[in-house]
Design a protein around this motif. Sequence first.
Motif, mmCIF file in Angstrom:
data_model
loop_
_atom_site.group_PDB
_atom_site.id
_atom_site.type_symbol
_atom_site.label_atom_id
_atom_site.label_comp_id
_atom_site.label_asym_id
_atom_site.label_seq_id
_atom_site.Cartn_x
_atom_site.Cartn_y
_atom_site.Cartn_z
ATOM 1 N N PHE A 207 32.955 34.357 39.958
ATOM 2 C CA PHE A 207 33.804 35.441 39.467
ATOM 3 C C PHE A 207 35.120 34.906 38.918
ATOM 4 C CE2 PHE A 207 30.990 37.738 42.412
ATOM 5 C CZ PHE A 207 30.591 38.783 41.597
ATOM 6 N N GLY A 208 35.565 33.742 39.422
ATOM 7 C CA GLY A 208 36.821 33.175 38.947
ATOM 8 C C GLY A 208 36.769 32.736 37.500
ATOM 9 N N THR A 209 35.591 32.361 37.009
ATOM 10 C CA THR A 209 35.470 31.950 35.602
ATOM 11 C C THR A 209 35.880 33.076 34.669
ATOM 12 O OG1 THR A 209 33.739 30.322 36.043
ATOM 13 C CG2 THR A 209 33.848 31.225 33.820
ATOM 14 N N LYS A 210 35.422 34.301 34.952
ATOM 15 C CA LYS A 210 35.793 35.432 34.107
ATOM 16 C C LYS A 210 37.256 35.823 34.309
ATOM 17 C CE LYS A 210 33.473 36.665 31.659
ATOM 18 N NZ LYS A 210 32.311 37.543 31.783
ATOM 19 N N ALA A 211 37.833 35.372 35.422
ATOM 20 C CA ALA A 211 39.253 35.627 35.662
ATOM 21 C C ALA A 211 40.149 34.615 34.963
ATOM 22 C CB ALA A 211 39.530 35.615 37.165
ATOM 23 N N GLY A 212 39.538 33.621 34.301
ATOM 24 C CA GLY A 212 40.332 32.613 33.606
ATOM 25 C C GLY A 212 40.610 31.382 34.428
ATOM 26 N N LEU A 213 39.907 31.231 35.569
ATOM 27 C CA LEU A 213 40.122 30.069 36.426
ATOM 28 C C LEU A 213 39.602 28.814 35.745
ATOM 29 C CD1 LEU A 213 41.189 29.465 39.343
ATOM 30 C CD2 LEU A 213 38.789 29.520 40.074
ATOM 31 N N LEU A 214 40.391 27.760 35.809
ATOM 32 C CA LEU A 214 39.964 26.484 35.252
ATOM 33 C C LEU A 214 38.843 25.887 36.105
ATOM 34 C CD1 LEU A 214 43.464 24.937 34.416
ATOM 35 C CD2 LEU A 214 41.876 26.038 32.850
ATOM 36 N N PRO A 215 37.958 25.085 35.500
ATOM 37 C CA PRO A 215 38.047 24.554 34.132
ATOM 38 C C PRO A 215 37.432 25.442 33.040
ATOM 39 C CG PRO A 215 36.241 23.514 35.290
ATOM 40 C CD PRO A 215 36.896 24.432 36.286
ATOM 41 N N LEU A 216 36.433 26.296 33.397
ATOM 42 C CA LEU A 216 35.720 27.034 32.354
ATOM 43 C C LEU A 216 36.586 28.106 31.700
ATOM 44 C CD1 LEU A 216 32.167 27.438 33.971
ATOM 45 C CD2 LEU A 216 32.941 25.777 32.279
ATOM 46 N N LYS A 242 42.072 40.595 35.637
ATOM 47 C CA LYS A 242 42.570 40.956 36.965
ATOM 48 C C LYS A 242 41.475 41.624 37.793
ATOM 49 C CE LYS A 242 46.593 39.936 35.268
ATOM 50 N NZ LYS A 242 46.395 40.348 33.872
ATOM 51 N N VAL A 243 40.645 42.448 37.135
ATOM 52 C CA VAL A 243 39.507 43.045 37.832
ATOM 53 C C VAL A 243 38.604 41.947 38.363
ATOM 54 C CG1 VAL A 243 37.508 44.553 37.605
ATOM 55 C CG2 VAL A 243 39.608 45.121 36.411
ATOM 56 N N SER A 244 38.407 40.904 37.565
ATOM 57 C CA SER A 244 37.580 39.779 38.004
ATOM 58 C C SER A 244 38.213 39.048 39.175
ATOM 59 C CB SER A 244 37.365 38.812 36.833
ATOM 60 O OG SER A 244 36.733 39.456 35.741
ATOM 61 N N VAL A 245 39.548 38.952 39.186
ATOM 62 C CA VAL A 245 40.234 38.322 40.321
ATOM 63 C C VAL A 245 40.018 39.133 41.592
ATOM 64 C CG1 VAL A 245 42.481 37.754 41.304
ATOM 65 C CG2 VAL A 245 41.988 37.161 38.948
ATOM 66 N N THR A 273 47.359 26.486 41.088
ATOM 67 C CA THR A 273 48.504 25.707 40.605
ATOM 68 C C THR A 273 48.164 25.001 39.301
ATOM 69 O OG1 THR A 273 49.209 25.353 42.903
ATOM 70 C CG2 THR A 273 50.191 23.940 41.225
ATOM 71 N N LEU A 274 46.934 24.485 39.204
ATOM 72 C CA LEU A 274 46.504 23.848 37.960
ATOM 73 C C LEU A 274 46.538 24.842 36.814
ATOM 74 C CD1 LEU A 274 45.344 21.186 36.771
ATOM 75 C CD2 LEU A 274 43.059 22.099 37.256
ATOM 76 N N ASN A 275 46.077 26.066 37.070
ATOM 77 C CA ASN A 275 46.166 27.123 36.052
ATOM 78 C C ASN A 275 47.610 27.357 35.628
ATOM 79 O OD1 ASN A 275 43.296 27.764 36.491
ATOM 80 N ND2 ASN A 275 43.824 29.722 35.592
ATOM 81 N N MET A 276 48.489 27.458 36.612
ATOM 82 C CA MET A 276 49.900 27.711 36.320
ATOM 83 C C MET A 276 50.466 26.673 35.361
ATOM 84 S SD MET A 276 52.066 28.961 39.653
ATOM 85 C CE MET A 276 51.787 27.480 40.576
ATOM 86 N N SER A 299 48.136 30.770 32.720
ATOM 87 C CA SER A 299 49.221 30.369 33.610
ATOM 88 C C SER A 299 49.543 31.454 34.627
ATOM 89 C CB SER A 299 50.464 30.033 32.780
ATOM 90 O OG SER A 299 51.540 29.687 33.605
ATOM 91 N N GLN A 300 49.663 32.692 34.178
ATOM 92 C CA GLN A 300 50.026 33.784 35.081
ATOM 93 C C GLN A 300 48.915 34.099 36.073
ATOM 94 O OE1 GLN A 300 53.275 34.959 35.055
ATOM 95 N NE2 GLN A 300 53.383 33.236 33.624
ATOM 96 N N ILE A 301 47.666 33.933 35.653
ATOM 97 C CA ILE A 301 46.552 34.096 36.595
ATOM 98 C C ILE A 301 46.675 33.075 37.722
ATOM 99 C CG2 ILE A 301 44.074 33.580 36.805
ATOM 100 C CD1 ILE A 301 44.598 36.406 36.076
ATOM 101 N N GLY A 302 47.227 31.908 37.394
ATOM 102 C CA GLY A 302 47.423 30.881 38.418
ATOM 103 C C GLY A 302 48.273 31.382 39.572
ATOM 104 N N TYR A 303 49.360 32.097 39.258
ATOM 105 C CA TYR A 303 50.203 32.646 40.324
ATOM 106 C C TYR A 303 49.391 33.588 41.221
ATOM 107 C CZ TYR A 303 54.414 31.042 37.833
ATOM 108 O OH TYR A 303 55.391 30.289 37.232
ATOM 109 N N ILE A 304 48.591 34.441 40.591
ATOM 110 C CA ILE A 304 47.813 35.425 41.345
ATOM 111 C C ILE A 304 46.779 34.734 42.237
ATOM 112 C CG2 ILE A 304 46.194 37.354 41.104
ATOM 113 C CD1 ILE A 304 47.655 37.996 38.430
ATOM 114 N N VAL A 305 46.094 33.741 41.693
ATOM 115 C CA VAL A 305 45.088 33.013 42.466
ATOM 116 C C VAL A 305 45.739 32.269 43.623
ATOM 117 C CG1 VAL A 305 43.408 31.124 42.370
ATOM 118 C CG2 VAL A 305 43.475 32.827 40.538
#
Length: 489
Positions: A207-216, A242-245, A273-276, A299-305
Amino acid sequence: MLDYYALVPVLLPVVGGILLYLLLGFSERVQRSFIVCFMALLFVMNLVYLIALQSGMIHPAAVGPLVLDAPGIFVSSLVTFLGTMVLVYSFIYRKNNHFDSTFFILYFVLAGMMCGMACTYNVLVMLILLEAATVTSAVLILFGRTKRAIRATYIYLAISIFEVILVIYGAFILYSSTGTLDLRFMNISLLSSGDITLLALLFLFGFGTKAGLLPLGSIWLPPAHADAPAAISATMSGILIKVSVVAMVKVMYPFFLLSNVEMLMLIVTFFGTLNMVLGGVMAFFSCHIKRLLAWSSISQIGYIVVGFGLATPVAIYGSLFHILNHMLFKGSLFLISGILLYQVHTLQIKKMGGLGKVMPLTALSFLVASLAMSGVPFLNGFISKEIIYEGSVEAGFPVIFSLFGLEFTIISIFGWFTSIVIFITLMRAFYLMFIGTPRESFRELHDPPLCMLVPVLIMVALCVIIGLFPDLVSGTLQYIAEVLFQMRG
């Protein structure tokens, strides 16, 4: 008796799309009135339900795999609020042949899929609704009608294959061991410690991939957000990821503390942190305003994660606060990018200049939203970031030093570094686009029509209001955070 009103957030947006289809023979004024009134009504209904739920007047409702509880109705409220803003903003595009009523019908369907994904604890149902939202948003990306939009859609759909594989693999393990895919009815004692850790990681990256989580996330998110129509970029960045998060958290948290908690905390906070940092650095090197905003979304998704990875009540509260804040300032920034394209016909930062003199309200909105995202004090972004930093102290990260009453851990040091990079990036973009003497071809420009400008002004105003009066939303967000905190194993 089943609580059938649990179906309302999911079904009513889809019903709205069907009703709009039946209204295609009516005048454009009738269609516009219906679109705005129906989506605004959905927002009011969700907000009233959330307030009633928090006050104890009603209790969470469930029918089948759908559960209408605090996290789900919170997301549904955000979906319908942003939906109202985006749909009003999009009316200007109806003048183009390719932005017809189909766009608005599909948007209602997308809203229903996003609400449904937030209102279930069944892993398979969540995945199905996520992919339905993916396909619907992919079609909406194609409304950009460019080769880049088509290519971005291909990448977006291709990456979805990986997330489906990860989640399906986890679903097989979960069902074969517990006999259910609904996390509410799962007997977690039937799972081995190795399977618990594996499931947490599969659902994190699935689910994190669709949330923009690295690496994908770095592969699909920048082109998809940059090449979609501005209204869809605002929706995807402002709420879909955010829904994906939230989905990621709901399926990961039941396993979080029953496995190696320190390892999982480090893994989640590391990728957050890597996302940030990476998202902020890549935004710095972007010369295309929407690509800059897309990287800053990573980057902002990084803070949320990071906040959800720390998994303390304060950190979870901070992440929920940042979800709300990010919807406001990033949604408004993407809508402003659409205004620039509509007025100036370019998104290349260096091809603009002096627009502040001919588009003062647009310039002011961009400045305020940029400062909010940069974490400048007295705006909403500063508050949510500082709450997440407090959560890192609560989670046991050592305080390295204190300054101006703020305690700095390794998390907050990376967070402040990223905020400074984002601040420099956005202020440079603001200077190049809005400061100076307008080019000759820009002298006759002006702020956009009200249907484009008013949604932006509302969202920017909320960035200021929440920044000055955070208590307006803090009680509700703390209540939702407590519900999520109790989900941990």
